[in-house]
Design a protein around this motif. Structure first.
Motif, PDB file in Angstrom:
ATOM      1  N   THR A 276       0.812  -1.219   0.000  1.00  0.00           N
ATOM      2  CA  THR A 276       0.000   0.000   0.000  1.00  0.00           C
ATOM      3  C   THR A 276       0.835   1.254   0.000  1.00  0.00           C
ATOM      4  OG1 THR A 276      -0.057  -0.144   2.396  1.00  0.00           O
ATOM      5  CG2 THR A 276      -1.900  -1.053   1.197  1.00  0.00           C
ATOM      6  N   LYS A 277       2.072   1.197  -0.536  1.00  0.00           N
ATOM      7  CA  LYS A 277       2.893   2.412  -0.526  1.00  0.00           C
ATOM      8  C   LYS A 277       2.299   3.471  -1.434  1.00  0.00           C
ATOM      9  CE  LYS A 277       7.184   0.357  -0.293  1.00  0.00           C
ATOM     10  NZ  LYS A 277       8.430   0.121  -1.009  1.00  0.00           N
ATOM     11  N   SER A 280      -0.566   6.106  -0.248  1.00  0.00           N
ATOM     12  CA  SER A 280      -0.310   6.841   0.982  1.00  0.00           C
ATOM     13  C   SER A 280      -1.090   8.148   1.039  1.00  0.00           C
ATOM     14  CB  SER A 280       1.177   7.142   1.113  1.00  0.00           C
ATOM     15  OG  SER A 280       1.590   7.906   0.017  1.00  0.00           O
ATOM     16  N   TYR A 282      -4.126   8.429   0.695  1.00  0.00           N
ATOM     17  CA  TYR A 282      -5.401   8.104   1.340  1.00  0.00           C
ATOM     18  C   TYR A 282      -5.433   8.599   2.775  1.00  0.00           C
ATOM     19  CZ  TYR A 282      -9.475   5.053   2.089  1.00  0.00           C
ATOM     20  OH  TYR A 282     -10.708   4.550   2.333  1.00  0.00           O
ATOM     21  N   ILE A 283      -4.251   8.504   3.449  1.00  0.00           N
ATOM     22  CA  ILE A 283      -4.233   8.842   4.872  1.00  0.00           C
ATOM     23  C   ILE A 283      -3.992  10.324   5.068  1.00  0.00           C
ATOM     24  CG2 ILE A 283      -3.254   8.153   7.050  1.00  0.00           C
ATOM     25  CD1 ILE A 283      -1.882   5.885   5.566  1.00  0.00           C
ATOM     26  N   PHE A 284      -3.091  10.877   4.251  1.00  0.00           N
ATOM     27  CA  PHE A 284      -2.611  12.210   4.579  1.00  0.00           C
ATOM     28  C   PHE A 284      -3.398  13.327   3.926  1.00  0.00           C
ATOM     29  CE2 PHE A 284       0.702  10.682   6.995  1.00  0.00           C
ATOM     30  CZ  PHE A 284       1.348   9.665   6.347  1.00  0.00           C
ATOM     31  N   SER A 294      -7.554  15.367  12.065  1.00  0.00           N
ATOM     32  CA  SER A 294      -7.002  15.927  13.288  1.00  0.00           C
ATOM     33  C   SER A 294      -5.732  15.194  13.646  1.00  0.00           C
ATOM     34  CB  SER A 294      -8.007  15.768  14.424  1.00  0.00           C
ATOM     35  OG  SER A 294      -8.328  14.399  14.575  1.00  0.00           O
ATOM     36  N   SER A 295      -4.764  15.930  14.103  1.00  0.00           N
ATOM     37  CA  SER A 295      -3.468  15.309  14.411  1.00  0.00           C
ATOM     38  C   SER A 295      -3.349  15.045  15.893  1.00  0.00           C
ATOM     39  CB  SER A 295      -2.348  16.222  13.970  1.00  0.00           C
ATOM     40  OG  SER A 295      -2.439  17.431  14.666  1.00  0.00           O
TER      41      SER A 295
ATOM     42  N   MET C   1       0.570  13.073  13.967  1.00  0.00           N
ATOM     43  CA  MET C   1      -0.067  11.757  13.948  1.00  0.00           C
ATOM     44  C   MET C   1       0.936  10.703  14.353  1.00  0.00           C
ATOM     45  SD  MET C   1      -2.061  12.304  10.393  1.00  0.00           S
ATOM     46  CE  MET C   1      -2.659  10.681  10.131  1.00  0.00           C
ATOM     47  N   THR C  34      -1.990   9.297  18.558  1.00  0.00           N
ATOM     48  CA  THR C  34      -3.319   9.300  17.946  1.00  0.00           C
ATOM     49  C   THR C  34      -3.826   7.915  17.576  1.00  0.00           C
ATOM     50  OG1 THR C  34      -2.212   9.784  15.889  1.00  0.00           O
ATOM     51  CG2 THR C  34      -3.240  11.607  17.023  1.00  0.00           C
ATOM     52  N   LYS C 220      12.674   1.381   4.758  1.00  0.00           N
ATOM     53  CA  LYS C 220      11.279   1.343   4.362  1.00  0.00           C
ATOM     54  C   LYS C 220      10.463   0.390   5.194  1.00  0.00           C
ATOM     55  CE  LYS C 220      12.503   2.146  -0.406  1.00  0.00           C
ATOM     56  NZ  LYS C 220      12.583   1.561  -1.747  1.00  0.00           N
ATOM     57  N   TYR C 254      13.762   8.640  11.323  1.00  0.00           N
ATOM     58  CA  TYR C 254      12.971   8.650  12.556  1.00  0.00           C
ATOM     59  C   TYR C 254      11.497   8.867  12.298  1.00  0.00           C
ATOM     60  CZ  TYR C 254      17.504   9.417  14.796  1.00  0.00           C
ATOM     61  OH  TYR C 254      18.781   9.326  15.211  1.00  0.00           O
ATOM     62  N   LYS C 259       5.724   7.414  11.942  1.00  0.00           N
ATOM     63  CA  LYS C 259       4.477   7.929  11.378  1.00  0.00           C
ATOM     64  C   LYS C 259       4.050   7.217  10.101  1.00  0.00           C
ATOM     65  CE  LYS C 259       2.857  12.339   9.582  1.00  0.00           C
ATOM     66  NZ  LYS C 259       3.208  13.755   9.441  1.00  0.00           N
ATOM     67  N   GLU C 260       4.916   7.186   9.077  1.00  0.00           N
ATOM     68  CA  GLU C 260       4.430   6.724   7.777  1.00  0.00           C
ATOM     69  C   GLU C 260       4.330   5.216   7.688  1.00  0.00           C
ATOM     70  OE1 GLU C 260       6.338  10.414   5.255  1.00  0.00           O
ATOM     71  OE2 GLU C 260       7.066   8.383   4.988  1.00  0.00           O
ATOM     72  N   LEU C 263       1.389   3.738   9.668  1.00  0.00           N
ATOM     73  CA  LEU C 263       0.094   4.090   9.087  1.00  0.00           C
ATOM     74  C   LEU C 263      -0.196   3.281   7.833  1.00  0.00           C
ATOM     75  CD1 LEU C 263      -0.145   7.925   9.538  1.00  0.00           C
ATOM     76  CD2 LEU C 263      -1.555   6.202  10.552  1.00  0.00           C
ATOM     77  N   SER C 264       0.846   3.026   7.025  1.00  0.00           N
ATOM     78  CA  SER C 264       0.580   2.220   5.829  1.00  0.00           C
ATOM     79  C   SER C 264       0.284   0.781   6.214  1.00  0.00           C
ATOM     80  CB  SER C 264       1.754   2.305   4.867  1.00  0.00           C
ATOM     81  OG  SER C 264       2.779   1.451   5.274  1.00  0.00           O
ATOM     82  N   LEU C 267      -3.344   0.747   7.163  1.00  0.00           N
ATOM     83  CA  LEU C 267      -4.171   0.799   5.953  1.00  0.00           C
ATOM     84  C   LEU C 267      -4.305  -0.581   5.336  1.00  0.00           C
ATOM     85  CD1 LEU C 267      -3.629   3.196   2.937  1.00  0.00           C
ATOM     86  CD2 LEU C 267      -5.718   2.360   3.880  1.00  0.00           C
TER      87      LEU C 267
END
Lengths: 295, 190, 326
Positions: A276-277, A280, A282-284, A294-295, C1, C34, C220, C254, C259-260, C263-264, C267
């Motif tokens: 799902t790279k 991305s 979709y989220i941000f 909201s953060s 986030m 969050t 990654k 970092y 964060k990224e 979150l992925s 998802l």
């Protein structure tokens, strides 16, 4: 069989220096000229024969023959392309005509009057304008696509929506939707990386491999336009009405990156989960309905 | 021009609660010492504990590096916030040491230890002024959050300004039950 | 986030242990987190039903435990508590997700547990699925064709037991490359560094450095999360970054690890549950638990999201009469 006969004598040996007869005696036992295998001709059908009575010669033959798949595909692509281009040019012209009129009379015409005005004076421009959104909405969407989807998902309109939805299975419905056809569907864009595409709505005319071609629903003052929207990096929203008078609708959304196949290829396709790279955004990115996450 | 650079670290001490209570706010719960164990924290205690932790994880060499320009510039025991100075090359060692602290103790045989504590590092900067501005803004937002939740709990209908002077005093009282406000300068800055 | 994907759910469910969970969640709110996932651990004793020979070899106590334990009831109880926690913390800015870790010692003992957990007919499905290998055979399960690379077992995260030395397996570049190419992420738990007993902080540094070396410095594919069982083992953003620099990672990674990447991962997990192979999804946003639009009222019936429109009769007539004559 030796079919050399007079051919060798007259054409070949006559151009050599020495005696023709003595040369021929020397060559005959060694040189064998025989024909190739016979070509088996197909049985001639009466369809493809020229009918000499009515028509003039060779013009009809290529018309009677059917073109191959590639040629028809090419011709239809060219035709669609020229139709879209022609409609865009004519919309520009029509806008120019009406803005001039507004300046002269100091009025702002409503949409009905704009169309009526152009129909009267400039018939050529009027012919190649794109079709109206309201007519497409009635004919394509309400009469064609909605009953088709009700058949595919087995939804009964006569009962209340709670009864029908409680009988269905969510995963089976999603499977069927991934295979079904989207020509004539009403589509809205809710999330993209390309911010100029946000919020566009319209009815799909053609569902190609990498983009949707839609008739856009514009505001009150302007003409309807045809737009080509790429499927990459954008998310589309579909609503399926579940009751009469479209009071209740079920919401789904399509992820465009995973949908890049021709509609004819999608029928037998087995989808697989991928990394799902590339989703991305979709989220941000922000949604149509909310201001920001909201953060 | 090559000059000597420093780093200033803004941090605060949090006391995570051991008992659940629904009446109080989360913000207040974490900044209030527990009733059984009370300790008046001084800057010496923090620096002693910090050096002990650095020696444990990074050895004598790490301690020597971190000791360059190590000084506690400001510490307020009522709000448990402080500013620490260290050198620019080795600030990562100091930040690591700060985040490893788990207890504070006053020295000597009869000393008390305050266990289950941790330090939250808020901001790093090259000047003290920017840290002060950041600290004031953050406290304003914390007071807004407290007022908002109190209004929810008490169902107050009248509108109250988020940053009134009375609420400031209440906040300070809650943190260490200060009855007398000592210095005006301290009061205004933090 | 900020994300924290591993807050362990207590094994013995008592009032005190759930109180501890709620306290850790409230400190996480204070530190600006969050997205949080609550983790349920499954040991081989829980999902493996031994054969007759093995039953005779076990002691009486173990036999009693085996008979009393029921996997389904355990999972149902977990989801009950999960709903309670969701209702309590929904008003504050915290989103809760559910996660399961399966400890693998011997891949032949697995049976059909992955199919049971992920079946579409199951009403309660976990958002994230993770694996903890206890021996070399467990690692080989991931690279097998029958194992993780088949579609029936879709895995998101790979963790390790950082409190003990690795039981005889040596991480190689080859295996890790094959795993990360499929999109599985490797996780580092930082709460082991605060535990002074049994030298577990030393073991944590040892194990974590091995993992970092093997994953090509984790550009990654790495996530960091706390495995905090207590209130006091959780740290904020700057402190976590200092721990990462202590382990030898560089500064541009970092924010990705915090964060990224997680979150992925989330998802991926949510799309597996709520969509058909990432093409068509029901609802408006996959990451939200309850969809919400300002102007319309939404309702969920049997998993479908229904929007109700209020149409006035006047507007309808105008809409109809605007037919164009083309």
């Amino acid at each position: 069989m030796n079919l050399s006969g007079s051919f060798v004598k007259e054409v070949l040996l006559s151009k050599s220096k020495g005696d023709i007869d003595s040369l021929e005696e020397r060559i005959k036992p060694h040189l064998v000229v025989a024909p190739l295998q016979k070509k088996i001709l197909k049985a001639k059908n009466d369809k493809f024969e020229l009918k000499k009575g009515n028509h003039n010669g060779p013009i009809l033959k290529h018309l009677l023959k059917q073109n191959s798949y590639k040629v028809t595909n090419k011709i239809s692509k060219i035709a669609l392309n020229s139709y879209i281009k022609g409609s865009k040019i004519n919309v520009k012209k029509a806008k120019g005509i009406i803005s001039k009129k507004n300046k002269l009379n100091n009025t702002v015409l409503s949409k009905q009057k704009m169309y009526a005005c152009i129909e009267k004076d400039h018939a050529e421009v009027f012919k190649s304008l794109p079709p109206s959104y309201e007519k497409m909405y009635e004919n394509l969407y309400l009469k064609m696509w909605v009953p088709y989807i009700h058949q595919v998902l087995k939804i009964d309109i006569s009962k209340s929506y709670k009864e029908t939805l409680n009988k269905l299975n969510l995963q089976v419905c999603l499977l069927k939707l991934a295979i079904s056809d989207y020509n004539g569907c009403k589509i809205k864009i809710t999330k993209t990386e390309n911010k100029s595409l946000m919020g566009k709505e319209g009815i799909v005319i053609w569902d190609s491999q990498k983009s949707f071609i839609i008739v856009c629903k514009n505001e009150e003052d302007t003409f309807n336009e045809i737009k080509i929207i790429p499927k990459k990096k954008s998310i589309f929203e579909i609503r399926v009405p579940v009751s009469i008078d479209i009071k209740e609708e079920v919401i789904f959304h399509i992820i465009g990156d995973r949908f890049q196949h021709r509609s004819s290829d999608r029928v037998g396709k087995k989808f697989k989960n991928k990394n799902t790279k590339d989703i991305s955004y979709y989220i941000f990115n922000d949604d149509l309905y909310k201001s920001s996450n909201s953060s | 021009m090559v000059r000597l650079k420093n780093r200033y670290i803004l941090f605060e001490i949090l006391y995570p609660p051991s008992a659940e209570s629904t009446s109080e706010n989360i913000v207040l719960q974490h900044r209030q010492q527990r009733k059984n164990e009370r300790l008046n924290i001084t800057s010496k205690m923090i620096v002693y504990e910090l050096k002990k932790m650095i020696k444990l994880y990074l050895g004598d060499q790490g301690l020597a590096k971190a000791n360059i320009m190590l000084q506690m510039k400001y510490f307020n025991s009522s709000t448990s916030m402080g500013i620490l100075k260290c050198s620019f090359e080795f600030y990562k060692i100091v930040v690591l040491g700060l985040s490893m602290i788990q207890q504070l103790s006053s020295g000597g045989e009869n000393g008390n230890t305050l266990k289950s504590i941790f330090i939250n590092v808020l901001k790093l900067s090259g000047t003290i002024k920017k840290l002060e501005e950041f600290g004031i803004e953050r406290n304003k937002q914390l007071i807004k959050r407290i007022n908002f939740d109190q209004r929810k709990n008490n169902n107050l209908n009248h509108q109250s300004t988020p940053f009134s002077s009375s609420s400031k005093v209440d906040f300070l009282k809650h943190t260490n039950e200060l009855n007398d406000v000592k210095d005006d300068d301290e009061f205004d800055m933090m | 986030m900020q994300c924290d994907l591993n807050v362990p759910f207590p094994q013995d469910v008592t009032d005190e242990s759930i109180k501890q969970l709620k306290l850790t969640l409230s400190t996480l709110i204070e530190l600006n987190y969050t997205h949080v996932a609550i983790n349920k651990n499954l040991t081989p004793e829980m999902y493996h039903q031994p054969s007759k020979k093995q039953k005779q070899q076990m002691t009486q106590q173990q036999q009693q435990k085996n008979e009393q334990y029921n996997l389904k009831n355990d999972l149902d109880a977990f989801f009950k508590y999960f709903e309670q926690l969701e209702n309590k913390f929904s008003s504050k800015n915290l989103k809760l997700f559910s996660r399961v870790t399966v400890e693998i010692d011997d891949p032949n003992q697995l049976g059909s547990i992955f199919i049971n957990l992920n079946a579409p007919s199951n009403p309660n499905r976990f958002d994230l699925v993770a694996i903890l290998p206890l021996s070399e055979k467990g690692l080989s399960f991931l690279t097998n064709n029958n194992g993780a690379s088949s579609n029936s077992a879709s895995i998101d995260i790979l963790t390790f037991d950082y409190a003990n030395y690795f039981n005889g397996f040596h991480l190689k570049h080859k295996t890790m490359n094959g795993i990360t190419r499929r999109g599985i992420k490797v996780e580092i738990l930082y709460s082991g560094i605060f535990n002074m007993s049994n030298q577990s902080n030393l073991k944590f540094v040892n194990n974590a450095k091995q993992v970092v070396r093997c994953c090509r410095k984790g550009i990654k594919t790495c996530i960091i999360s706390s495995g905090a069982k207590k209130n006091t083992n959780v740290r904020g953003k700057i402190a976590v970054e200092s721990i990462l620099s202590f382990l030898g990672l560089k500064a541009d990674i970092y924010s990705r690890m915090l964060k990224e990447n997680p979150l992925s991962c989330l998802l991926n997990g949510r799309l597996r549950v709520r969509s058909y192979q990432q093409t068509i999804v029901s609802g408006i946003d996959v990451m939200q638990k309850n969809d919400f639009i300002d102007e319309e009222s939404l309702e969920t019936v049997n998993g479908f999201v229904v929007a109700k429109r209020e149409i006035d009769d006047n507007n309808d007539d105008e809409h109809v009469s605007k037919k164009q004559k083309v």
